[in-house]
Design a protein around this motif. Structure first.
Motif, PDB file in Angstrom:
ATOM      1  N   THR A  31      55.496   8.975  91.392  1.00 52.29           N
ATOM      2  CA  THR A  31      56.261   8.113  90.493  1.00 52.29           C
ATOM      3  C   THR A  31      57.299   7.369  91.318  1.00 52.29           C
ATOM      4  O   THR A  31      57.473   7.627  92.515  1.00 52.29           O
ATOM      5  CB  THR A  31      56.952   8.921  89.382  1.00 52.29           C
ATOM      6  OG1 THR A  31      57.809   9.909  89.984  1.00 52.29           O
ATOM      7  CG2 THR A  31      55.936   9.601  88.480  1.00 52.29           C
ATOM      8  N   GLU A  81      54.941   4.425  84.289  1.00 50.22           N
ATOM      9  CA  GLU A  81      53.862   4.296  85.268  1.00 50.22           C
ATOM     10  C   GLU A  81      53.832   5.495  86.206  1.00 50.22           C
ATOM     11  O   GLU A  81      54.879   6.043  86.563  1.00 50.22           O
ATOM     12  CB  GLU A  81      54.025   3.014  86.085  1.00 50.22           C
ATOM     13  CG  GLU A  81      53.893   1.741  85.245  1.00 50.22           C
ATOM     14  CD  GLU A  81      53.921   0.485  86.091  1.00 50.22           C
ATOM     15  OE1 GLU A  81      53.371  -0.540  85.647  1.00 50.22           O
ATOM     16  OE2 GLU A  81      54.500   0.513  87.207  1.00 50.22           O
ATOM     17  N   VAL A  83      50.868   7.641  89.268  1.00 49.40           N
ATOM     18  CA  VAL A  83      49.560   7.741  89.919  1.00 49.40           C
ATOM     19  C   VAL A  83      49.178   9.212  90.014  1.00 49.40           C
ATOM     20  O   VAL A  83      49.960  10.025  90.525  1.00 49.40           O
ATOM     21  CB  VAL A  83      49.550   7.101  91.327  1.00 49.40           C
ATOM     22  CG1 VAL A  83      48.139   7.160  91.919  1.00 49.40           C
ATOM     23  CG2 VAL A  83      50.041   5.656  91.269  1.00 49.40           C
ATOM     24  N   SER A 119      49.996   0.513  95.336  1.00 56.58           N
ATOM     25  CA  SER A 119      48.952   0.599  94.320  1.00 56.58           C
ATOM     26  C   SER A 119      48.511  -0.808  93.944  1.00 56.58           C
ATOM     27  O   SER A 119      49.141  -1.799  94.332  1.00 56.58           O
ATOM     28  CB  SER A 119      49.479   1.337  93.084  1.00 56.58           C
ATOM     29  OG  SER A 119      49.806   2.673  93.403  1.00 56.58           O
ATOM     30  N   SER A 120      47.446  -0.895  93.170  1.00 61.24           N
ATOM     31  CA  SER A 120      46.902  -2.201  92.807  1.00 61.24           C
ATOM     32  C   SER A 120      47.636  -2.848  91.639  1.00 61.24           C
ATOM     33  O   SER A 120      47.903  -4.051  91.649  1.00 61.24           O
ATOM     34  CB  SER A 120      45.413  -2.080  92.466  1.00 61.24           C
ATOM     35  OG  SER A 120      44.680  -1.662  93.592  1.00 61.24           O
ATOM     36  N   VAL A 122      50.158  -0.775  89.442  1.00 63.23           N
ATOM     37  CA  VAL A 122      51.382  -0.096  89.014  1.00 63.23           C
ATOM     38  C   VAL A 122      52.360  -0.033  90.177  1.00 63.23           C
ATOM     39  O   VAL A 122      51.968  -0.161  91.343  1.00 63.23           O
ATOM     40  CB  VAL A 122      51.105   1.328  88.474  1.00 63.23           C
ATOM     41  CG1 VAL A 122      50.178   1.276  87.269  1.00 63.23           C
ATOM     42  CG2 VAL A 122      50.550   2.235  89.563  1.00 63.23           C
ATOM     43  N   GLN A 125      53.621   4.042  94.357  1.00 65.50           N
ATOM     44  CA  GLN A 125      52.619   3.946  95.413  1.00 65.50           C
ATOM     45  C   GLN A 125      51.653   5.125  95.339  1.00 65.50           C
ATOM     46  O   GLN A 125      51.946   6.149  94.721  1.00 65.50           O
ATOM     47  CB  GLN A 125      53.303   3.877  96.773  1.00 65.50           C
ATOM     48  CG  GLN A 125      54.121   2.615  96.947  1.00 65.50           C
ATOM     49  CD  GLN A 125      54.677   2.455  98.342  1.00 65.50           C
ATOM     50  OE1 GLN A 125      54.857   3.422  99.078  1.00 65.50           O
ATOM     51  NE2 GLN A 125      54.963   1.219  98.725  1.00 65.50           N
ATOM     52  N   ARG A 126      50.508   4.960  95.964  1.00 65.66           N
ATOM     53  CA  ARG A 126      49.500   6.019  95.970  1.00 65.66           C
ATOM     54  C   ARG A 126      49.384   6.629  97.367  1.00 65.66           C
ATOM     55  O   ARG A 126      49.801   6.040  98.362  1.00 65.66           O
ATOM     56  CB  ARG A 126      48.142   5.496  95.501  1.00 65.66           C
ATOM     57  CG  ARG A 126      47.504   4.463  96.392  1.00 65.66           C
ATOM     58  CD  ARG A 126      46.189   3.956  95.825  1.00 65.66           C
ATOM     59  NE  ARG A 126      45.591   2.936  96.679  1.00 65.66           N
ATOM     60  CZ  ARG A 126      44.782   3.191  97.706  1.00 65.66           C
ATOM     61  NH1 ARG A 126      44.478   4.451  98.003  1.00 65.66           N
ATOM     62  NH2 ARG A 126      44.279   2.218  98.430  1.00 65.66           N
ATOM     63  N   GLU A 135      45.574   5.184  88.972  1.00 62.93           N
ATOM     64  CA  GLU A 135      46.788   4.502  88.560  1.00 62.93           C
ATOM     65  C   GLU A 135      46.847   4.551  87.036  1.00 62.93           C
ATOM     66  O   GLU A 135      45.880   4.212  86.353  1.00 62.93           O
ATOM     67  CB  GLU A 135      46.790   3.060  89.048  1.00 62.93           C
ATOM     68  CG  GLU A 135      46.767   2.927  90.562  1.00 62.93           C
ATOM     69  CD  GLU A 135      46.821   1.474  91.021  1.00 62.93           C
ATOM     70  OE1 GLU A 135      47.383   0.632  90.289  1.00 62.93           O
ATOM     71  OE2 GLU A 135      46.288   1.166  92.106  1.00 62.93           O
ATOM     72  N   CYS A 136      47.990   4.978  86.502  1.00 57.11           N
ATOM     73  CA  CYS A 136      48.099   5.215  85.054  1.00 57.11           C
ATOM     74  C   CYS A 136      49.332   4.553  84.464  1.00 57.11           C
ATOM     75  O   CYS A 136      50.353   4.396  85.131  1.00 57.11           O
ATOM     76  CB  CYS A 136      48.181   6.715  84.766  1.00 57.11           C
ATOM     77  SG  CYS A 136      46.756   7.674  85.313  1.00 57.11           S
ATOM     78  N   ARG A 137      49.194   4.200  83.187  1.00 56.83           N
ATOM     79  CA  ARG A 137      50.330   3.759  82.380  1.00 56.83           C
ATOM     80  C   ARG A 137      50.469   4.687  81.185  1.00 56.83           C
ATOM     81  O   ARG A 137      49.477   5.050  80.560  1.00 56.83           O
ATOM     82  CB  ARG A 137      50.160   2.310  81.918  1.00 56.83           C
ATOM     83  CG  ARG A 137      50.265   1.287  83.045  1.00 56.83           C
ATOM     84  CD  ARG A 137      50.508  -0.104  82.522  1.00 56.83           C
ATOM     85  NE  ARG A 137      50.736  -1.044  83.618  1.00 56.83           N
ATOM     86  CZ  ARG A 137      49.843  -1.950  84.020  1.00 56.83           C
ATOM     87  NH1 ARG A 137      48.680  -2.049  83.386  1.00 56.83           N
ATOM     88  NH2 ARG A 137      50.119  -2.763  85.024  1.00 56.83           N
ATOM     89  N   ARG A 157      43.377   1.805  86.972  1.00 59.90           N
ATOM     90  CA  ARG A 157      42.670   1.528  88.236  1.00 59.90           C
ATOM     91  C   ARG A 157      42.345   2.859  88.906  1.00 59.90           C
ATOM     92  O   ARG A 157      43.114   3.816  88.767  1.00 59.90           O
ATOM     93  CB  ARG A 157      43.535   0.673  89.160  1.00 59.90           C
ATOM     94  CG  ARG A 157      42.809   0.078  90.374  1.00 59.90           C
ATOM     95  CD  ARG A 157      41.701  -0.890  89.978  1.00 59.90           C
ATOM     96  NE  ARG A 157      42.182  -2.026  89.233  1.00 59.90           N
ATOM     97  CZ  ARG A 157      42.548  -3.196  89.760  1.00 59.90           C
ATOM     98  NH1 ARG A 157      42.499  -3.363  91.073  1.00 59.90           N
ATOM     99  NH2 ARG A 157      42.951  -4.183  88.992  1.00 59.90           N
TER     100      ARG A 157
END
Length: 210
Positions: A31, A81, A83, A119-120, A122, A125-126, A135-137, A157
């Protein structure tokens, strides 16, 4: 035994649930906060809940002892947001480091020797080393008690390590993907012992049982 689980103290309820519902996949969640930067922490009260849209569910608990909200909960509630990274054998030790209760302004992923990359879609970072990242919302955060927040996240994503994804069959190759699972306490398990079962058609099953 007939156990009145709701009559037990919360700690005993946790022990019973976490030692019977096993193995559980591990969500290593990253996060972001404008105030404290990047945060990474593992959670094993976690699973995928469905598709269309793809949904993840995570049971976020407070810090043991103090009862304070974990940074993950604070950040998801504020930004919506996050990941989710799945943990494989190669990532296990780093995941364990991320479980340390670092000060809020310390980046756990960096301390664990992991690489954060953009991340793509959000802001959090991943982790580049993770075999799979989602990647989540946030869809919803439900406070079931002051110390436990169930969070539902929509996957927007997905990232998969090169060589794991079978493009023809649209699945992750189980011979190359080796996630670990959480058992109870300090116990973990690998997932290399696969076996297959085919669900028979009803008529075939009835004929076999006669």
């Amino acid at each position: 035994m007939d156990i009145d689980i709701q009559a037990l103290p919360p700690a005993d309820q946790y022990r019973l649930l976490s030692s019977t519902v096993v193995p559980r996949p591990i969500a290593l969640i990253s996060t972001y906060s404008e105030e404290t930067g990047h945060n990474t922490a593992p959670f094993s009260f976690f699973n995928v809940m469905g598709e269309a849209p793809p949904v993840m569910a995570i049971g976020l608990e407070d810090k043991r002892g103090s009862g304070a909200l974990k940074d993950t909960t604070i950040n998801i509630r504020a930004t919506g947001e996050f990941v989710v990274h799945l943990v494989d054998e190669a990532l296990a030790q780093a995941m364990n480091v991320c479980a340390i209760d670092f000060p809020r302004d310390i980046c756990e992923a960096t301390e664990a020797g992991l690489t954060l990359v953009p991340s793509s879609v959000v802001q959090p970072q991943r982790i580049a080393e993770a075999p799979v990242a989602f990647e989540c919302r946030k869809i919803a955060m439900i406070e079931i008690n002051p110390h436990r927040h169930i969070t539902l996240g929509e996957v927007v994503r997905m990232h998969v390590r090169e060589g794991l994804f079978d493009a023809d069959l649209k699945y992750i190759d189980p011979e190359k993907y080796h996630p670990i699972g959480r058992m109870f306490g300090r116990l973990y398990t690998t997932t290399r012992g696969h076996f297959e079962m085919v669900v028979p058609e009803y008529d075939v099953w009835r004929e076999r049982e006669r």
